[in-house]
Design an enzyme around this catalytic site. Structure first.
Site: not given
Ligand code: NAD
Ligand code: WQD
Length: 348
Positions: A129, A153, A157
């Protein structure tokens, strides 16, 4: 025989979209997910969307920390590579429950790596991430930036990335790609799969979506005094289908020689403010999003967006969609599925 890929967390938001692109790309896919934050309906819908390729998908409800169950799966199927999405991702929750995050995200990854090693499966794509850049001192973020964890969190990562780098150093036969996602939004253009977070959404666009369908009264804008074009935070929003395609590019990269443990940003390279995103969503949906202006959210960075050069050069991948398409597809999903994969009565 087409290549077989294990996808952990494949029922989740990014996982389900990636599984669909994998199937359409001719891969066989085995999904493992404990359904903690997802629904098996997503897997069924992916199967349907994949049409004649749907038969190449199988699903196992399994917790990644269950070593014996994972061993059994690897004993019955030879995997060419693993894409590891499974993890918990709510920053605020990780501050409240750090041990839950370390247990799930770190122990899950250790168990996976061990079982992969036991079975000689040494190709991995890991969901990292942009959070590993912390509060970047300058933008765009390049992969060489120093890494810092601002919350538990993010620490999971960072630790998982370090474990991957160590595993590669210990055994250079491993090929590992660490993908650092920026802000994934949107949904598949069919509106049949999309993001369905449990409880009140933490992230901007899932919250906006719930305001649009009447599940939340207004969006709270966190911070209006940032040094940005309109005072609100700036992020690099990326269409989830572009992100999914980035994983296919990474899998192809794993087949090249000279790949070790490599990091790539997956973003668009463009920064968009909260208010710009809201405006684009209002235009796409025809809905007014009431706003409540509030103070900054603790721990939030001001401006974060990606340098996309390394991914373009080495993965031959570039995001195709802009915020109009992201909002169009997010609204298409939301309007067809206002309660996600659930229902008003069974609102996960
Ligand atoms: P999500 O929660 O929709 O998907 C994650 C999935 O993993 C879920 O279906 C959950 O049930 C499953 N899971 C969690 N723990 C588990 C375990 N111990 N065993 C088996 N399954 C398990 O989230 P997402 O948005 O699809 O994110 C996927 C990956 O990408 C995550 O690792 C997340 O940290 C990373 N990521 C997400 C974002 C974002 O903003 N969505 C940004 C950067 C990184
Ligand atoms: C985006 C912008 C908020 C909600 C997070 C995690 C990061 C990654 C992605 C997994 C910011 C603003 C948000 C709301 C708002 N996840 N905001 N009102 O913070 O960039 O990243 O998700 O890895 O680790 O930290 O994403 O969507 O939460 O926020 O004003 O109700 O929207 O302040 O500027 P962020 P976000």
């Amino acid at each position: 025989m087409p290549p077989t890929v294990l996808v952990t967390g494949g029922a989740g938001y990014i996982g389900s979209h990636t599984v669909l692109q994998l199937l359409l790309g001719g891969f066989r896919v085995v999904v493992v997910d404990n359904l903690y934050n997802s629904s098996e309906t997503a897997v069924q819908r992916v199967k349907e969307l994949a049409a004649r390729f749907g038969g190449n998908l199988s699903f196992h409800k399994l917790d990644l920390r269950d070593g014996p169950a994972l061993e059994k799966l690897f004993s019955s199927t030879r995997f060419d590579a693993v894409i590891h999405f499974a993890g918990l991702k709510a920053v605020g929750e990780s501050v409240q429950k750090p041990l839950l995050y370390f247990d799930n995200n770190i122990n899950g990854t250790i168990t996976l790596l061990k079982v992969m090693a036991n079975h000689g499966c040494k190709k991995l794509v890991f969901s990292s991430s942009a959070t590993v850049y912390g509060w970047p001192k300058k933008v765009p973020c390049t992969e060489e930036f120093s890494l810092v964890a601002m919350n538990p969190y993010a620490r999971t990562k960072l630790i998982a990335e370090e474990m991957c780098r160590d595993q590669y150093r210990a055994d250079p036969e491993w090929k590992i790609i660490l993908l650092r996602y920026f802000n994934p939004v949107g949904a598949h253009p069919s509106g049949y799969i999309g993001e369905d977070p449990r409880g009140i959404p933490n992230n901007l666009m899932p919250f906006v979506q719930q305001v649009a369908v009447g599940r939340q009264p207004a969006l709270t804008v966190y911070g209006t005094d940032y040094s940005t074009k309109d005072g609100t935070g700036v992020r690099d929003y990326i269409h989830v289908v572009d992100l999914a395609d980035g994983h296919i590019a990474a899998l192809h990269k794993l087949d090249e020689s000279g790949v070790g443990c490599e990091e790539y940003n997956l973003g668009t390279g463009k920064g968009t403010s909260v208010l710009e995103m809201v405006k684009a969503f209002e235009k796409a949906s025809g809905k007014k999003i009431p706003l409540v202006m509030a103070g900054r959210r603790p721990g939030d960075a001001e401006i974060v967006y990606a340098s996309t050069e390394r991914a373009a050069r080495e993965l031959k991948w570039k995001a195709k969609y802009g915020i109009e398409e992201m909002c169009r597809d997010q609204w298409n999903w939301a309007s067809k599925n206002p309660y996600g994969y659930g229902s008003p009565e069974n609102n996960r």
